[in-house]
Design a protein around this motif. Structure first.
Motif, PDB file in Angstrom:
ATOM      1  N   LYS A 159     -42.854  -6.974  35.727  1.00 52.39           N
ATOM      2  CA  LYS A 159     -43.258  -7.956  34.720  1.00 52.39           C
ATOM      3  C   LYS A 159     -42.045  -8.638  34.095  1.00 52.39           C
ATOM      4  O   LYS A 159     -42.084  -9.825  33.788  1.00 52.39           O
ATOM      5  CB  LYS A 159     -44.130  -7.305  33.643  1.00 52.39           C
ATOM      6  N   GLN A 181     -40.898 -11.220  36.492  1.00 50.69           N
ATOM      7  CA  GLN A 181     -41.821 -12.360  36.453  1.00 50.69           C
ATOM      8  C   GLN A 181     -41.517 -13.252  35.253  1.00 50.69           C
ATOM      9  O   GLN A 181     -41.533 -14.480  35.361  1.00 50.69           O
ATOM     10  CB  GLN A 181     -43.276 -11.884  36.390  1.00 50.69           C
ATOM     11  N   GLN A 182     -41.232 -12.651  34.109  1.00 45.25           N
ATOM     12  CA  GLN A 182     -40.905 -13.424  32.901  1.00 45.25           C
ATOM     13  C   GLN A 182     -39.606 -14.206  33.107  1.00 45.25           C
ATOM     14  O   GLN A 182     -39.505 -15.364  32.719  1.00 45.25           O
ATOM     15  CB  GLN A 182     -40.783 -12.505  31.690  1.00 45.25           C
ATOM     16  N   ASP A 201     -38.317 -15.170  35.988  1.00 39.41           N
ATOM     17  CA  ASP A 201     -38.607 -16.224  36.969  1.00 39.41           C
ATOM     18  C   ASP A 201     -39.330 -17.390  36.286  1.00 39.41           C
ATOM     19  O   ASP A 201     -38.988 -18.558  36.503  1.00 39.41           O
ATOM     20  CB  ASP A 201     -39.458 -15.654  38.108  1.00 39.41           C
ATOM     21  N   LYS A 202     -40.291 -17.065  35.454  1.00 41.42           N
ATOM     22  CA  LYS A 202     -41.074 -18.090  34.745  1.00 41.42           C
ATOM     23  C   LYS A 202     -40.161 -18.948  33.859  1.00 41.42           C
ATOM     24  O   LYS A 202     -40.272 -20.174  33.841  1.00 41.42           O
ATOM     25  CB  LYS A 202     -42.146 -17.392  33.903  1.00 41.42           C
ATOM     26  N   LEU A 203     -39.247 -18.303  33.140  1.00 36.78           N
ATOM     27  CA  LEU A 203     -38.337 -19.041  32.265  1.00 36.78           C
ATOM     28  C   LEU A 203     -37.368 -19.905  33.082  1.00 36.78           C
ATOM     29  O   LEU A 203     -37.187 -21.083  32.785  1.00 36.78           O
ATOM     30  CB  LEU A 203     -37.547 -18.087  31.372  1.00 36.78           C
ATOM     31  N   THR A 247     -37.717 -21.097  35.990  1.00 39.10           N
ATOM     32  CA  THR A 247     -38.459 -22.184  36.629  1.00 39.10           C
ATOM     33  C   THR A 247     -38.633 -23.357  35.668  1.00 39.10           C
ATOM     34  O   THR A 247     -38.754 -24.500  36.095  1.00 39.10           O
ATOM     35  CB  THR A 247     -39.831 -21.666  37.130  1.00 39.10           C
ATOM     36  N   GLN A 248     -38.593 -23.092  34.374  1.00 40.78           N
ATOM     37  CA  GLN A 248     -38.736 -24.128  33.342  1.00 40.78           C
ATOM     38  C   GLN A 248     -37.419 -24.854  33.041  1.00 40.78           C
ATOM     39  O   GLN A 248     -37.397 -25.782  32.237  1.00 40.78           O
ATOM     40  CB  GLN A 248     -39.231 -23.494  32.032  1.00 40.78           C
ATOM     41  N   TYR A 255     -32.306 -21.717  40.877  1.00 40.29           N
ATOM     42  CA  TYR A 255     -33.083 -22.345  39.804  1.00 40.29           C
ATOM     43  C   TYR A 255     -32.411 -23.551  39.142  1.00 40.29           C
ATOM     44  O   TYR A 255     -33.099 -24.430  38.645  1.00 40.29           O
ATOM     45  CB  TYR A 255     -33.386 -21.316  38.707  1.00 40.29           C
ATOM     46  N   LEU A 271     -38.388 -11.564  27.416  1.00 41.66           N
ATOM     47  CA  LEU A 271     -38.244 -11.398  28.857  1.00 41.66           C
ATOM     48  C   LEU A 271     -38.384  -9.949  29.297  1.00 41.66           C
ATOM     49  O   LEU A 271     -38.955  -9.681  30.344  1.00 41.66           O
ATOM     50  CB  LEU A 271     -36.896 -11.951  29.348  1.00 41.66           C
TER      51      LEU A 271
END
Length: 140
Positions: free
Chosen positions: A13, A16-17, A19-21, A23-24, A92, A134
């Motif tokens: 998790k 994933q957090q 990666d999500k950040l 990606t932004q 990224y 994160l």
């Protein structure tokens, strides 16, 4: 990776957090860059209707939040091991989408090594990020 201290981090998790950040990143960069469109108020003698909110203030706050997040990303990346930091920057933060094959060639690693390094890099990034959100901890 040996665990000297086990803080019960939910590694999947947390990755994933991270990666999500990351990606932004370009969206955040765009928000910060687009602040040049913020203008000083213009004055005229004609009455103006108000919608009840202050769009300029909200936009300024969003811009400051985006700028702070970009600074946090830079801080976290600077704390990573060299190869992991470079991998995440190429994956990224590059202006163009770089392929895994290209990144592997640049870093001199294999595809399986890329996956291992990326997995470790995202976790390192989550641990190094100077703000909350994160690192996800397991619930007991």
């Amino acid at each position: 990776m040996s665990k000297l201290f086990d803080f019960d981090i939910d590694e999947d998790k947390s990755r994933q957090q991270a990666d999500k950040l990351l990606t932004q990143y370009w969206r955040l960069k765009h928000v910060v860059i687009s602040t040049s469109s913020l203008r000083s108020p213009s004055y005229s003698h004609t009455p103006k209707s108000f919608s009840g909110g202050n769009a300029t203030e909200k936009r300024a706050i969003k811009t400051l939040e985006a700028r702070q997040t970009l600074e946090y990303i830079d801080v976290a990346l600077s704390k990573l091991t060299a190869i992991n930091g470079e991998l995440l920057k190429m994956q990224y933060l590059s202006a163009g989408k770089l392929t895994m094959a290209y990144i592997c060639g640049e870093l001199g690693i294999t595809a399986s090594s890329f996956k291992k390094h990326k997995k470790q890099a995202l976790l390192e990034f989550a641990e190094s990020y100077p703000s909350e959100g994160l690192l996800i901890f397991k619930e007991h």
